[in-house]
Design an enzyme around this catalytic site. Structure first.
Site, PDB file in Angstrom:
ATOM      1  N   HIS A  83       0.862  -1.189   0.000  1.00 32.49           N
ATOM      2  CA  HIS A  83       0.000   0.000   0.000  1.00 32.49           C
ATOM      3  C   HIS A  83       0.889   1.227   0.000  1.00 32.49           C
ATOM      4  O   HIS A  83       1.820   1.333   0.797  1.00 32.49           O
ATOM      5  CB  HIS A  83      -0.900   0.014   1.237  1.00 32.49           C
ATOM      6  CG  HIS A  83      -1.753   1.250   1.288  1.00 32.49           C
ATOM      7  ND1 HIS A  83      -2.934   1.353   0.587  1.00 32.49           N
ATOM      8  CD2 HIS A  83      -1.560   2.437   1.899  1.00 32.49           C
ATOM      9  CE1 HIS A  83      -3.447   2.552   0.783  1.00 32.49           C
ATOM     10  NE2 HIS A  83      -2.634   3.229   1.578  1.00 32.49           N
TER      11      HIS A  83
ATOM     12  N   ASP B   8     -15.302   2.671   7.458  1.00 32.64           N
ATOM     13  CA  ASP B   8     -14.253   3.595   7.010  1.00 32.64           C
ATOM     14  C   ASP B   8     -14.740   4.471   5.859  1.00 32.64           C
ATOM     15  O   ASP B   8     -14.377   5.646   5.783  1.00 32.64           O
ATOM     16  CB  ASP B   8     -12.989   2.836   6.597  1.00 32.64           C
ATOM     17  CG  ASP B   8     -11.955   3.809   6.056  1.00 32.64           C
ATOM     18  OD1 ASP B   8     -11.528   4.680   6.822  1.00 32.64           O
ATOM     19  OD2 ASP B   8     -11.628   3.737   4.859  1.00 32.64           O
TER      20      ASP B   8
ATOM     21  N   ARG C 246     -14.474  12.871   7.294  1.00 34.14           N
ATOM     22  CA  ARG C 246     -13.182  13.518   7.612  1.00 34.14           C
ATOM     23  C   ARG C 246     -12.763  14.454   6.500  1.00 34.14           C
ATOM     24  O   ARG C 246     -12.204  15.526   6.753  1.00 34.14           O
ATOM     25  CB  ARG C 246     -12.110  12.429   7.827  1.00 34.14           C
ATOM     26  CG  ARG C 246     -12.300  11.680   9.131  1.00 34.14           C
ATOM     27  CD  ARG C 246     -11.450  10.423   9.146  1.00 34.14           C
ATOM     28  NE  ARG C 246     -10.059  10.715   8.896  1.00 34.14           N
ATOM     29  CZ  ARG C 246      -9.223   9.884   8.252  1.00 34.14           C
ATOM     30  NH1 ARG C 246      -9.647   8.716   7.792  1.00 34.14           N
ATOM     31  NH2 ARG C 246      -7.972  10.231   8.064  1.00 34.14           N
TER      32      ARG C 246
ATOM     33  N   SER D 111      -7.696   3.854   9.191  1.00 30.27           N
ATOM     34  CA  SER D 111      -8.432   3.823   7.928  1.00 30.27           C
ATOM     35  C   SER D 111      -7.717   2.915   6.920  1.00 30.27           C
ATOM     36  O   SER D 111      -8.318   2.008   6.331  1.00 30.27           O
ATOM     37  CB  SER D 111      -8.529   5.262   7.390  1.00 30.27           C
ATOM     38  OG  SER D 111      -8.920   5.276   6.052  1.00 30.27           O
TER      39      SER D 111
ATOM     40  N   LYS E 148      -8.712  -1.520   6.036  1.00 26.59           N
ATOM     41  CA  LYS E 148      -8.989  -2.075   4.700  1.00 26.59           C
ATOM     42  C   LYS E 148      -7.977  -3.158   4.338  1.00 26.59           C
ATOM     43  O   LYS E 148      -8.326  -4.195   3.774  1.00 26.59           O
ATOM     44  CB  LYS E 148      -8.974  -0.943   3.658  1.00 26.59           C
ATOM     45  CG  LYS E 148     -10.221  -0.062   3.765  1.00 26.59           C
ATOM     46  CD  LYS E 148     -10.138   1.178   2.908  1.00 26.59           C
ATOM     47  CE  LYS E 148      -9.183   2.179   3.467  1.00 26.59           C
ATOM     48  NZ  LYS E 148      -9.315   3.546   2.979  1.00 26.59           N
TER      49      LYS E 148
HETATM   50  N1  URA Z   1      -5.975   6.796   2.644  1.00 28.36           N
HETATM   51  C1  URA Z   1      -6.945   6.145   3.336  1.00 28.36           C
HETATM   52  O1  URA Z   1      -7.428   5.105   2.918  1.00 28.36           O
HETATM   53  N2  URA Z   1      -7.363   6.693   4.490  1.00 28.36           N
HETATM   54  C2  URA Z   1      -6.866   7.838   5.007  1.00 28.36           C
HETATM   55  O2  URA Z   1      -7.274   8.259   6.064  1.00 28.36           O
HETATM   56  C3  URA Z   1      -5.864   8.492   4.278  1.00 28.36           C
HETATM   57  C4  URA Z   1      -5.433   7.936   3.092  1.00 28.36           C
END
Ligand code: URA
Length: 437
Positions: free
Chosen positions: A93, A172, A179, A194, A198
Site C-alpha cells: 500500500h 471507514d 473527515r 483507515s 482495509k
Molecule cells: N488513505 C486512506 O485510505 N485513508 C486515510 O485516512 C488516508 C489515506
C-alpha cells in the site's frame, strides 16, 4: 427499542478531555455510527477531539478492529496454484504520490516468484493518481471482478489489480467521507486505522507500506511520516499480518511521467528491463520486501525485469482482466513543452505542482463521479540534479482540453527551480525501513 450502552456525548466529552476510550466505548462508537445512531455532527466532533488529543496504541488497535468488523473479511488461506501447492499472499500500500505507478510493474514482478498479489486498489482523487484509472487506459481492461474471478485469477496468474469491493470496512467509507469535509483527515490515528482496516480486512498474509514524505505526499514532514509508518506497522503486526514500511521521498514525481496512459507506458518500459532508475529502484526494493514477507529470500528480483519473466506475468494479468497488452494506448490531442529559462542545475521539479498540473490537464478528478482523460498528463524530460541549458525541454503537457493548458503551464513553471551546483538536491529515494517495535 434496545437501549444504547453509551451516549455519543459522553464519548466525545471523554476524548475531548484527554481520556483513553475503553474497548467497549470504541466498539459501540463504530457500530453506532455505522447504524446511524451517532449523528454526523457528533462523529465530526469526536474526530476533531481525536485530532487534538490523539489515541494510544491500544485505542488505535481497537478502533481498527471495530472498523474491520463493520464489514466482510476476505480469506486467502485456502489459495492454491493449479498444481495444488499453497500460495502465500502479499500486498503493498502506498500512501499516495505523484507519478506513483509502482503497483503496475510490482504486482506481476512479485507474482512471477510464485507469491500471490491481491492488490485491491482505488481511483485517484485530487493531485495523486489512482492505479485503476491508469490501468483503464489499456483498451478492454476491467477493474471490477467478482470474488470468484479474483480467486481464480490469483490461482492461475498470481497477480490481480482490481477495485476493492464495497463490503470491506464500510465504516471507514462513511468516516473517510466525513473527515474529508471536516478537516480531520490528517490525524495519524485516523489515517492509520483507515488504511490498515482495509488492508487487514483484505486478508493478505504480509504487507509492505510505502509511506511517502515530501511536497507531493500526505505527510510533508519526515517526523510525522515516520510516526504514521510506525503506527501502521504496529497495527499490522498486532493483527498477525507480517508488516514493514519504507519511508520514501516524494519531493519530486516518481519517474518521468504523471498521468494515466503515459504511466502505463513507463511501467511497461520497466517490465521490459528499462525505464527510469528511480522507478526500477523502488519497484525492486518493494518486491524484495514483499517476497521476504511471504518467505521468499535470496532471489534475483532485478533479473526478473531483465529476462522477461515479470513481463510474461504482466501480460497474463492484463489479458485475464480483458485488456489487450499489445494495443496502442490513447494519446492526448494537444501538447505543449515547457523549456528551461536559465542554465544551471535543476534543483527542484516540485511533486505537488506537477501533480496539480496533471490533474488540471484531465488526468485526475475533482469529484468521485468525474471521468478522467486517459492521454492527459505531464511527461518530464529531466530529473532534479541534472544540468540543463537555457531552452532545453523540461516537461511536455498533454491534454484533450486545450482550455486547461494555460493554468497547467503556470503550475509546471512554478514547479521548476534552476540553481547552481551548491543547491544540488538530496536525491535519496528510500529514506528508511521501519519494522515492528
Ligand atoms: N488513505 C486512506 O485510505 N485513508 C486515510 O485516512 C488516508 C489515506
Amino acid at each position: 427499542m434496545a437501549t444504547e450502552p453509551f451516549s455519543a456525548v459522553e464519548v466525545i466529552r471523554a476524548k475531548r478531555d484527554g481520556a483513553v476510550l475503553s474497548d467497549e466505548m470504541i466498539d459501540w462508537t463504530i457500530d453506532a455510527y455505522t447504524r446511524g445512531v451517532i449523528a454526523e455532527e457528533q462523529m465530526s466532533a469526536l474526530n476533531m477531539a481525536i485530532f487534538f488529543q490523539g489515541m494510544n496504541r491500544s485505542e488505535i488497535s481497537r478502533w481498527t478492529t471495530a472498523m474491520i468488523n463493520s464489514g466482510e473479511r476476505m480469506d486467502f488461506s485456502s489459495l492454491a496454484a493449479p498444481h495444488g501447492q499453497k500460495l502465500p499472499t502479499t500486498d503493498k500500500h502506498s500512501t499516495g504520490g505523484v507519478g506513483d505507478k509502482i503497483t503496475l510493474p510490482l504486482a506481476p514482478l512479485v507474482a512471477s516468484f510464485g507469491v500471490a498479489v491481491p492488490q485491491l486498489s482505488g481511483r485517484g482523487l485530487g493531485h495523486t493518481g489512482g492505479t485503476l484509472d491508469k490501468l483503464e487506459a489499456i483498451p478492454g481492461w476491467r477493474a471490477n471482478l467478482s470474488n470468484e474471478e479474483l480467486f481464480s485469477q490469483l490461482s492461475n496468474v498470481g497477480a490481480v489489480i482490481c477495485a476493492a469491493g464495497a463490503g470491506l470496512a464500510p465504516a471507514d467509507k462513511k468516516l473517510y467521507a466525513l473527515r474529508d469535509v471536516t478537516a480531520t483527515v490528517e490525524a495519524i490515528p485516523l489515517i492509520a486505522s483507515s488504511i490498515m482496516s482495509k488492508k487487514i480486512a483484505e486478508g493478505t498474509g504480509s504487507l509492505v507500506l510505502d509511506v511517502k514524505v515530501g511536497s507531493g505526499a500526505f505527510m510533508k514532514d519526515e517526523v510525522m511520516a515516520r510516526e504514521l509508518a510506525e503506527t501502521m506497522v504496529n497495527l499490522g503486526t498486532d493483527a498477525g499480518v507480517n508488516t514493514v514500511a519504507l519511508l520514501t521521498n516524494m519531493e519530486t514525481p516518481l519517474g518521468l511521467t504523471a498521468g494515466n496512459a503515459i504511466e502505463v507506458e513507463e511501467s511497461v518500459e520497466v517490465l521490459a528491463g528499462g525505464g527510469p532508475e528511480d522507478v526500477v529502484e523502488l519497484t525492486v526494493a518493494l518486491a524484495v520486501e514483499m517476497l521476504a514477507g511471504a518467505g521468499v529470500h535470496d532471489v534475483d528480483v532485478r533479473a526478473a525485469l531483465q529476462n522477461g519473466r515479470a513481463m510474461d506475468s504482466w501480460r497474463a494479468m492484463i489479458k485475464a482482466q480483458g485488456g489487450d497488452p499489445d494495443a496502442a494506448l490513447p494519446v492526448a490531442k494537444e501538447s505543449h513543452t515547457v523549456v528551461a529559462q536559465a542554465e544551471g542545475v535543476l534543483v527542484k521539479l516540485d511533486a505537488m505542482d506537477i501533480g496539480l498540473a496533471a490533474w488540471t490537464l484531465g488526468a485526475g478528478r475533482a469529484r468521485k463521479e468525474d471521468s478522467v482523460q486517459a492521454g492527459a498528463g505531464v511527461r518530464m524530460h529531466v530529473k532534479p540534479g541534472a544540468l540543463v541549458r537555457r531552452g532545453q525541454p523540461i516537461a511536455t503537457l498533454l491534454t484533450d482540453t486545450p482550455e486547461k493548458m494555460a493554468r497547467a503551464i503556470e503550475l509546471v513553471e512554478h514547479a521548476i527551480i534552476i540553481g547552481s551546483e551548491d543547491d544540488r538536491p538530496d536525491m535519496r529515494l528510500i529514506m528508511d525501513r521501519i519494522a515492528a517495535s
